[in-house]
Structure formats: C-alpha cells, structure tokens
Design an enzyme around this catalytic site. Structure first.
Site, PDB file in Angstrom:
ATOM      1  N   SER A 176       0.790  -1.225   0.000  1.00  0.00           N
ATOM      2  CA  SER A 176       0.000   0.000   0.000  1.00  0.00           C
ATOM      3  C   SER A 176       0.825   1.279   0.000  1.00  0.00           C
ATOM      4  O   SER A 176       0.361   2.296  -0.493  1.00  0.00           O
ATOM      5  CB  SER A 176      -0.973   0.000   1.177  1.00  0.00           C
ATOM      6  OG  SER A 176      -0.292  -0.204   2.394  1.00  0.00           O
ATOM      7  N   HIS A 204      -5.386  -3.013  -2.917  1.00  0.00           N
ATOM      8  CA  HIS A 204      -5.021  -2.029  -3.951  1.00  0.00           C
ATOM      9  C   HIS A 204      -4.902  -2.633  -5.352  1.00  0.00           C
ATOM     10  O   HIS A 204      -4.734  -1.906  -6.318  1.00  0.00           O
ATOM     11  CB  HIS A 204      -3.701  -1.345  -3.579  1.00  0.00           C
ATOM     12  CG  HIS A 204      -3.768  -0.613  -2.289  1.00  0.00           C
ATOM     13  ND1 HIS A 204      -4.221   0.675  -2.183  1.00  0.00           N
ATOM     14  CD2 HIS A 204      -3.497  -1.008  -1.020  1.00  0.00           C
ATOM     15  CE1 HIS A 204      -4.206   1.051  -0.916  1.00  0.00           C
ATOM     16  NE2 HIS A 204      -3.757   0.039  -0.189  1.00  0.00           N
ATOM     17  N   LYS A 236     -11.755   1.179  -2.052  1.00  0.00           N
ATOM     18  CA  LYS A 236     -10.732   1.803  -2.892  1.00  0.00           C
ATOM     19  C   LYS A 236     -11.216   1.818  -4.350  1.00  0.00           C
ATOM     20  O   LYS A 236     -12.037   2.635  -4.683  1.00  0.00           O
ATOM     21  CB  LYS A 236      -9.403   1.096  -2.658  1.00  0.00           C
ATOM     22  CG  LYS A 236      -8.921   1.498  -1.256  1.00  0.00           C
ATOM     23  CD  LYS A 236      -7.841   0.673  -0.657  1.00  0.00           C
ATOM     24  CE  LYS A 236      -7.553   1.235   0.744  1.00  0.00           C
ATOM     25  NZ  LYS A 236      -7.041   0.248   1.666  1.00  0.00           N
TER      26      LYS A 236
END
Ligand SMILES: *Cc1c(COP(=O)(O)O)cnc(C)c1O
Length: 389
Positions: A176, A204, A236
């Site tokens: 990350s 991610h 995200k």
C-alpha cells in the site's frame, strides 16, 4: 496525573509526525475542495473514479428506497439481506472462487480471516511491509508471529522451516505504501511446498490489476490452491465501502462459524451492497478505465524520471516519491499545495524510519492535462527540497 497526553502530543509534533485530517468539502474526484480551497488531488485510493459515478450513486439511492438504511442486525441474526447475498455471489464469480463473504471494512475482514484460521500453537508469517491491519490480526490471533524480509521467498522459507502447527503466510497483493507487487508465484510455491496456506490482501490490486480487474491473482493467474484465502476491499477501486474474503466453501463456513469480527457486528447498509454491485459491473465490463490509468502510470514514471525523482518499483497507481526525511516530505507536500496540488506526505510509523515519502496516487478520473500539471509542479518543487538535503 497518570495520563500525560499533552507531552505525548508535543513529542509527536516536534518529530514532524503530527497528523492532521484535511477537511474535504465535496465528493471524491480529481478536483476537491479541502479546507476551503480548490485543489487538484493525487492522494485518493479511488483508482477507477467510481466513488462519485452517477450510476453507482443511483444504485445506492435505489437501494436505500428498497431496503432502507440500516443493516439492522448482525448477519447471523436478521441483518443478512438479499443485496448482501447477491454481492457475495457476484464477488465469488468475479474472483473465480467457490464463495465470498462480505464484511463492512477491510480491517475487519483481515482480523476475521487471520484469527479464525490460526491461534495458539500455530504460526503466522507476514511480509515486513504488510498493512497495519494484517500485522494487528497476526498479533491478535495468538499464533507464533514472525515477519519475513519484504517480498523475499528465501527469508520466508527459513521461517517456514521453523513453523509449528497450521501455518498461514500473509501478504499484501500490492503494497500500500510502495505500490510494488507481491512476488506471489515464488511465495506461493514456497508455502505450498511446506504445506502452508497463503492469504493475500489485495486491497489495492482488486480493480486496477488484471484483464477484468480481478487483481493480483488474475494478473499472475493464481487459483484457489495457490491462494486459498483472498481478501479484497471495496472502499478503494470499487469506490464504495466494505470488503470480502473469497475462498472455498469450507473456508467461508469456518469464518461464519468462528470469526468474531464477522459474528459480532452489524451488517453494512444493504444500499452500500447495491452500490458495490453496480461498481463491480462497471469495473469488469468497462476496461477503458484500466487502460487510461495504465497510460497515466507510464507517463508519470517517464516524466518523473526526467525530473530525477526517486520513484519506487511500482507498476500500479501508487507511485510514491521517496524523500527520506519527514520534515522534507512535509515541505514538498506544502510547496505543491501552494501550487494548488494535494499530495499527502506519508511518514513513520506508517512507513519505516527514514522512508518518508509523497504518496502520489493516480486515478482513471485524472486527465492527461492534470497529470502534466503535477509533473510541472514537481519539476519546480523537487529541486527546492533537494537543496535542503
Ligand atoms: C485500506 C487497506 C485495508 C483496510 O481496508 P478498509 O476497508 O479501508 O478497512 C486493508 N488492507 C490494505 C492493504 C489496505 O490498503
């Protein structure tokens, strides 16, 4: 006075580690109003620009009309509603796993999966740079806990040789704060050869990576036998909220029976699941967002190299600029802000001491012109923080 909070806070401030929350006055997007100013932001994890997408908003609104607002109870009592169930089925299909289980946050999904799978007498092995939620989960589990060198299958192998009980190897898919990919082919082969299970947190990678956005496991073509426990988050690239664990029928049933962070919490609002279903559809079918994002990534890396910025080995929308010293990282962030750009300085303990950086993140919602604006500002500001070094 046993609690001397004032000194703790003063120390943090003196070390240039004090954190403040920028106040966002409007939705996510490249252009944001923060603390009363309009800024061009390169720090959101809304990698595909779905957090403010009209169809996703409409799905959430319609979901609220049909299902109300609150989840009402935990999943095991009366909080598991049709949109949650449909989303789980869609996520299972998306990840190519037999089943998926929905959580309200990624932090909870990680706590749940690790603590349900290992305990006293077992072993959990984690990459040194894993997300805080994974490290917390490992500690909370009560299993023997050890961290291997970043992305290092040899370092992992040494620890596997000493492992006792059920052994879980845990890694971020995309790291990350660095943006690099876990070397899963090597790590999974090592784990499999020693009878350990691999858990990947692809917060991610899920969305930006893989031909259909299936993340790092799609990128490397890894199945259930390689990665028995797959975590993805929805806050995200999905632009919504929540997370999921995907795996075998038995894994999911085990979590439902034994994972305390799953059992003892209210389900997420069903309308959020409706929004995630729409995001999933857009993310799978409209690959132009990934294509555009990849073009931005390539252009950023090329432009940054011309300026002489120290980039990291990242093929993802996370493109950190390594500065080193926290004070200089703050200064670079402040200089960019003077020019109307918002990029957060990430400092210890989120990153190792001496590893302060500007965490630039790119989104499919950014235009090429906006990216050029960032590169121009960096070309001006970077020499000024270099002069301080
Ligand atoms: C953001 C993040 C999480 C936490 O997910 P939330 O849904 O925000 O709680 C977990 N793991 C990684 C690697 C993350 O970046």
């Amino acid at each position: 006075m046993p609690f001397d909070l004032a000194s703790r806070l003063a120390e943090r401030r003196a070390a240039h580690l004090y954190r403040q929350r920028p106040l966002l006055d409007g939705p996510q997007g490249p252009l944001v109003r923060v603390d009363g100013r309009e800024l061009l932001a390169f720090c959101s994890n809304d990698y595909l620009g779905l957090a403010n997408h009209p169809e996703v908003i409409a799905a959430m609104r319609a979901g609220a009309e049909q299902w109300g607002v609150g989840g009402g109870a935990s999943h095991l009592v009366i909080g598991h509603s049709t949109p949650h169930h449909q989303l789980e089925e869609a996520l299972a299909e998306f990840t190519g796993r037999p089943r998926a289980l929905l959580f309200s946050t990624g932090y909870m999904a990680n706590l749940a999966a690790v603590t349900a799978l290992v305990g006293q007498g077992d072993t959990v092995l984690e990459d040194r740079l894993n997300h805080a939620s994974l490290l917390d989960a490992g500690l909370l589990s009560g299993a023997r806990f050890s961290r291997y060198l970043h992305n290092d299958a040899v370092s992992l192998a040494k620890r596997l040789d000493k492992a006792e009980g059920n052994t879980l190897v845990v890694s971020d898919g995309v790291f990350s704060m660095d943006g690099d990919l876990a070397d899963l082919p090597a790590l999974c082969a090592e784990a499999r050869s020693k009878g350990a299970w691999v858990m990947v947190d692809d917060a991610h990678g899920c969305g930006p990576l893989g031909a259909t956005g299936g993340g790092i496991v799609e990128h490397f073509g890894l199945g259930l036998d390689d990665v028995p426990v797959l975590v993805g988050t929805l806050g995200k690239a999905f632009g919504t909220a929540g997370a999921f664990v995907a795996g075998s029928e038995e894994l999911i049933e085990t979590l439902i029976q034994f994972a305390r962070p799953y059992i003892y919490t209210t389900s997420q609002p069903p309308a959020v699941a409706c929004a995630s279903l729409k995001s999933l559809e857009l993310l799978r079918t409209e690959s132009w967002r990934r294509d555009h994002l990849n073009q931005l990534i390539a252009r950023f890396r090329q432009g940054a190299a011309e300026i002489g910025l120290s980039l990291m080995a990242s093929p993802t929308p996370i493109q950190p600029i390594l500065v080193g010293d926290s004070e200089r990282a703050l200064k670079l962030s402040a200089l960019l802000k003077e020019r109307g750009l918002l990029v957060g300085a990430i400092r210890p303990p989120t990153v190792p001491v001496g590893g302060a950086r500007l965490r630039v993140t790119l989104s499919a919602a950014h235009s090429e012109a906006q990216l050029e604006q960032l590169l121009e500002a960096l070309a001006e500001c970077w020499p000024q923080v270099q002069a301080d070094a």
